[in-house]
Write an enzyme that holds these catalytic residues in place. Structure first.
Site, mmCIF file in Angstrom:
data_model
loop_
_atom_site.group_PDB
_atom_site.id
_atom_site.type_symbol
_atom_site.label_atom_id
_atom_site.label_comp_id
_atom_site.label_asym_id
_atom_site.label_seq_id
_atom_site.Cartn_x
_atom_site.Cartn_y
_atom_site.Cartn_z
ATOM 1 C CE LYS A 181 0.647 1.126 4.483
ATOM 2 N NZ LYS A 181 1.190 2.415 5.004
ATOM 3 N NE ARG A 245 5.567 7.814 8.280
ATOM 4 C CZ ARG A 245 6.361 7.036 9.047
ATOM 5 N NH1 ARG A 245 7.290 7.537 9.828
ATOM 6 N NH2 ARG A 245 6.182 5.724 9.053
HETATM 7 N N1 LIG Z 1 4.787 5.547 11.836
HETATM 8 C C1 LIG Z 1 3.681 4.882 11.579
HETATM 9 O O1 LIG Z 1 2.578 5.437 11.530
HETATM 10 C C2 LIG Z 1 3.754 3.399 11.325
HETATM 11 C C3 LIG Z 1 2.624 2.622 11.560
HETATM 12 C C4 LIG Z 1 2.672 1.263 11.289
HETATM 13 C C5 LIG Z 1 3.850 0.689 10.827
HETATM 14 N N2 LIG Z 1 4.932 1.470 10.627
HETATM 15 C C6 LIG Z 1 6.139 0.788 10.123
HETATM 16 O O2 LIG Z 1 7.045 0.620 11.227
HETATM 17 C C7 LIG Z 1 8.388 0.719 10.768
HETATM 18 C C8 LIG Z 1 9.072 1.821 11.547
HETATM 19 O O3 LIG Z 1 8.367 2.991 11.204
HETATM 20 P P1 LIG Z 1 8.501 4.313 12.079
HETATM 21 O O4 LIG Z 1 7.413 5.232 11.666
HETATM 22 O O5 LIG Z 1 8.648 3.964 13.517
HETATM 23 O O6 LIG Z 1 9.891 4.870 11.511
HETATM 24 P P2 LIG Z 1 10.929 5.818 12.244
HETATM 25 O O7 LIG Z 1 11.842 6.323 11.182
HETATM 26 O O8 LIG Z 1 10.205 6.771 13.129
HETATM 27 O O9 LIG Z 1 11.731 4.807 13.211
HETATM 28 C C9 LIG Z 1 12.475 3.776 12.664
HETATM 29 C C10 LIG Z 1 13.263 3.213 13.823
HETATM 30 O O10 LIG Z 1 14.030 2.105 13.355
HETATM 31 C C11 LIG Z 1 15.307 2.201 13.974
HETATM 32 N N3 LIG Z 1 16.331 1.472 13.244
HETATM 33 C C12 LIG Z 1 16.645 1.572 11.943
HETATM 34 N N4 LIG Z 1 17.687 0.789 11.672
HETATM 35 C C13 LIG Z 1 18.005 0.173 12.838
HETATM 36 C C14 LIG Z 1 18.990 -0.758 13.230
HETATM 37 N N5 LIG Z 1 19.860 -1.224 12.331
HETATM 38 N N6 LIG Z 1 19.048 -1.161 14.501
HETATM 39 C C15 LIG Z 1 18.160 -0.702 15.411
HETATM 40 N N7 LIG Z 1 17.211 0.189 15.121
HETATM 41 C C16 LIG Z 1 17.149 0.609 13.835
HETATM 42 C C17 LIG Z 1 15.591 3.694 13.976
HETATM 43 O O11 LIG Z 1 16.616 3.993 14.904
HETATM 44 C C18 LIG Z 1 14.242 4.243 14.389
HETATM 45 O O12 LIG Z 1 14.131 4.284 15.790
HETATM 46 C C19 LIG Z 1 8.307 1.013 9.262
HETATM 47 O O13 LIG Z 1 8.483 -0.164 8.522
HETATM 48 C C20 LIG Z 1 6.881 1.561 9.083
HETATM 49 O O14 LIG Z 1 6.373 1.302 7.788
HETATM 50 C C21 LIG Z 1 4.933 2.795 10.861
HETATM 51 O O1 LIG Z 2 3.539 7.000 7.288
HETATM 52 P P1 LIG Z 2 3.368 5.763 6.434
HETATM 53 O O2 LIG Z 2 3.052 6.077 5.000
HETATM 54 O O3 LIG Z 2 4.524 4.806 6.633
HETATM 55 O O4 LIG Z 2 2.044 5.002 6.975
HETATM 56 C C1 LIG Z 2 2.005 4.692 8.340
HETATM 57 C C2 LIG Z 2 1.269 3.387 8.523
HETATM 58 O O5 LIG Z 2 1.834 2.348 7.742
HETATM 59 C C3 LIG Z 2 -0.200 3.526 8.221
HETATM 60 O O6 LIG Z 2 -0.834 2.286 8.480
#
Ligand SMILES: NC(=O)c1ccc[n+]([C@@H]2O[C@H](COP(=O)([O-])OP(=O)(O)OC[C@H]3O[C@@H](n4cnc5c(N)ncnc54)[C@H](O)[C@@H]3O)[C@@H](O)[C@H]2O)c1
Ligand SMILES: O=P(O)(O)OC[C@H](O)CO
Length: 323
Positions: A181, A245
């Site tokens: 998505k 994002r």
């Molecule tokens: N932010 C959202 O709304 C959301 C919701 C659902 C799922 N996600 C998914 O969760 C994952 C993280 O997203 P996010 O929004 O938290 O991103 P973010 O950039 O805020 O955080 C990513 C985290 O991963 C850590 N990281 C990266 N490489 C690393 C390593 N080698 N060792 C340890 N830590 C490491 C970073 O330090 C950071 O704390 C992504 O795959 C994203 O798609 C995000």
């Molecule tokens: O900020 P995005 O685009 O990584 O979306 C956040 C979550 O994956 C939404 O479910």
């Protein structure tokens, strides 16, 4: 009630009377949000950030649940680190990363399962914009696993009146829905950035779901999973919110900004940029028709402008909707 479902059902009702030790890997937007949800349910939660350095055995050897919420770029490194540490026999892995490995095209759950073949891995994916959940707004998500008991245990850790967790026995479909998505969210941001209107967005999201299902089926995922929360649900949330994002990347591309400039100022990770590259690689290998993904890919490569991407999609040969 069937004894199995009765035992599963009883697990659903005792999460707070049965506090678990939960370790969350990744202190970004999503890791900290998941940690808050589990802690609010009375579980003992530790969040580990990359800045904290190496994880010590004492921090993880008693963990009932290990949640990986790092971005895709960190998954392989984190998996290798955890492989060196002692774990309880029944420790459950939860992976919340939405990405694809750029070298192997494996999903995070496939990487975790390959590293820990005898352990339960649960995928957590759904329409989960972290900022809304941090504000206490209601949301739902899916705990996907081939191990029903593990999915129910994870459901109990995170479920609350604010955050409703469903289980699903198709973890691959749950994970691919949440991952693919992000490519369509970039396209949706372009659509809104060009001010093309609601009709265009509706057409894009609908055809985007068709594309996701097409390649998801080739991966071995079930069609019906993509009509659930981790598929259509996450697609709708991400394609319709500036909190996404990936949506922001598309929107700003339509405004004429370069990808490097966008990513330099983006708060957090837009997994869709890497996912688009990996998805194109897989679509070419499998000879699968992915027109929206192909145009997002060309746009990210700066081979075409947002307007040219739109024209390319609208001027293709006319065909049946079902092909
Ligand atoms: N932010 C959202 O709304 C959301 C919701 C659902 C799922 N996600 C998914 O969760 C994952 C993280 O997203 P996010 O929004 O938290 O991103 P973010 O950039 O805020 O955080 C990513 C985290 O991963 C850590 N990281 C990266 N490489 C690393 C390593 N080698 N060792 C340890 N830590 C490491 C970073 O330090 C950071 O704390 C992504 O795959 C994203 O798609 C995000
Ligand atoms: O900020 P995005 O685009 O990584 O979306 C956040 C979550 O994956 C939404 O479910």
């Amino acid at each position: 009630m069937h004894p199995k479902s009765q035992s599963l059902a009883s697990d659903r009702q005792h999460s707070t009377q049965n506090p678990k030790s939960v370790v969350v890997l990744g202190a970004g937007a999503w890791g900290t949000t998941l940690a808050s949800l589990a802690a609010a349910n009375g579980h003992r939660v530790q969040v580990r950030s990359r800045r904290d350095g190496a994880i010590s055995p004492s921090e993880i050897e008693r963990a009932d649940v290990v949640v990986s919420a790092v971005s895709m770029q960190g998954v392989a490194t984190v998996v290798r680190e955890i492989q060196t540490l002692p774990l309880l026999p029944a420790t459950i892995f939860v992976t919340a990363t939405k990405g694809l490995d750029p070298v192997t095209t494996l999903t995070p759950a496939q990487i975790w399962q390959a590293a820990f073949p005898d352990r339960s891995v649960v995928v957590l994916c759904g329409p989960n914009l972290a900022k809304e959940i941090q504000q206490g707004l209601p949301a739902a998500t899916v705990a996907g696993s081939t191990d029903d008991n593990a999915a129910v245990a994870v459901q109990a850790v995170f479920s609350s009146p604010q955050f409703r967790v469903y289980t699903n026995s198709d973890p691959l479909g749950v994970e691919l829905g949440g991952t693919l998505k992000n490519v369509m969210a970039i396209a949706a941001g372009v659509c809104d950035g060009l001010h093309l209107g609601t009709n265009a967005k509706a057409a894009l999201v609908t055809r985007g779901l068709t594309e996701i299902i097409r390649i998801g089926n080739s991966w071995g995922a079930k069609t019906e999973t993509f009509y659930g929360l981790s598929g259509l649900g996450d697609l709708l949330a991400t394609c319709n919110s500036p909190l996404s994002r990936n949506y922001q990347v598309g929107y700003q591309l339509a405004q004429g900004k370069t990808l490097s400039a966008i990513l330099a100022h983006l708060e957090g990770t837009a997994e869709g940029v890497n996912t688009t590259q990996v998805l194109m690689q897989r679509a070419r290998q499998q000879d699968i028709y992915m027109p929206i993904t192909a145009e997002v890919y060309r746009l990210l490569q700066a081979e075409i402008t947002p307007k040219q991407a739109l024209e390319a999609l609208m001027l293709r040969d006319l065909k049946s909707e079902l092909l």
